[in-house]
Design an enzyme around this catalytic site. Structure first.
Site, short mmCIF file in Angstrom:
data_model
loop_
_atom_site.label_atom_id
_atom_site.label_comp_id
_atom_site.label_asym_id
_atom_site.label_seq_id
_atom_site.Cartn_x
_atom_site.Cartn_y
_atom_site.Cartn_z
CG ASP A 64 9.40 4.35 -2.82
OD1 ASP A 64 10.38 3.66 -3.06
OD2 ASP A 64 9.29 5.55 -3.12
CE1 TYR A 66 -0.30 2.39 -1.20
CE2 TYR A 66 -0.22 0.26 -0.10
CZ TYR A 66 -0.64 1.04 -1.15
OH TYR A 66 -1.42 0.49 -2.15
CG PHE A 77 0.08 -2.16 -5.87
CD1 PHE A 77 -0.22 -0.85 -6.23
CD2 PHE A 77 1.00 -2.86 -6.63
CE1 PHE A 77 0.39 -0.25 -7.33
CE2 PHE A 77 1.62 -2.28 -7.73
CZ PHE A 77 1.31 -0.97 -8.08
CG HIS A 186 1.68 3.59 -10.99
ND1 HIS A 186 0.74 3.90 -10.04
CD2 HIS A 186 2.63 2.87 -10.36
CE1 HIS A 186 1.12 3.40 -8.87
NE2 HIS A 186 2.26 2.77 -9.04
#
Length: 238
Positions: A64, A66, A77, A186
């Site tokens: 998703d 932020y 990211f 992750h």
């Protein structure tokens, strides 16, 4: 919201015209009218605008956007210039240093990567403020799955960086054997020590790109060069 996507408009014409996508757009527009949604409305498709379809050489898949104020700007990211660097991105920078010796950047803005052909794609392109995963039922994943599948059909080799279990489940969508699929946990602080650190995906990516395109990605955000060439540190493959 999505009217001008460059060559993506042609590549994704069937998806953009599909009934589910029109319903998705309606739900997203309604969400923007009734709540605070990130990224800003005009930045939902930034990843596609920064990295044209025909220029994609690497796909870095996130989950998703932020969900904090001022962070999301349409690329996985990445955060807007001047924002504090989130923990997952700090860990990405740490692995980049361990792998290629590139010092951590003082910015969390990854636009220079996108401009070199790194598609910074999230599985879900919008989120409500403070509510991670709040738009996952809107239909975004069907759309982004189609994006991954479309890229997987391209004859030109692409590196797919699938970090985390959610991203890893997208691997079956990538059919072409000419591509390189790299999976790891992750980079979140909760999972980075389970195998993200030490995965050496940056050097593996550049070794693959050097083999097929003659140049890799210049991962160093502190430089002005647009691509890694010659025998610079970003081209290490060992």
């Amino acid at each position: 919201m999505y009217e001008k996507l460059g060559d993506w408009s042609e590549a994704l014409a069937d998806e953009l015209a599909a009934p589910y996508f029109k319903q998705l757009v309606q739900r997203v527009q309604q969400a923007y009218r009734t709540a605070t949604v990130y990224p800003p409305r005009g930045q939902v498709f930034t990843a596609f605008l920064k990295t044209p379809y025909k220029q994609v050489r690497v796909v870095l898949l996130g989950q998703d956007p932020y969900h904090g104020p001022g962070q999301a700007q349409g690329m996985s990211f990445s955060v807007a210039p001047g924002m504090p660097i989130p923990p997952s991105l700090q860990n990405i920078y740490q692995e980049l240093y361990d792998d290629l010796g590139i010092p951590p950047a003082d910015t969390g803005y990854l636009g220079p990567w996108a401009e070199q052909g790194v598609l910074l794609l999230n599985s879900c392109l919008t989120v409500q403020r403070g509510r991670a995963g709040s738009h996952r039922e809107f239909g975004w994943q069907r759309f982004t799955d189609a994006v991954i599948a479309k890229l997987g059909q391209r004859p030109e080799p692409i590196v797919f960086l699938l970090w985390g279990s959610d991203a890893g489940r997208k691997a079956p969508l990538i059919k072409g054997r000419q591509h390189l699929i790299l999976r790891a946990p992750h980079p979140s602080p909760l999972s980075a020590f389970r195998g993200f650190f030490g995965c050496r995906h940056f050097s593996q990516t550049n070794a693959f790109l050097l083999q097929h395109y003659g140049r890799g990605i210049e991962w160093n955000l502190g430089r002005n060069k647009t691509a890694a060439e010659g025998d610079g540190p970003c081209n290490k493959s060992e």
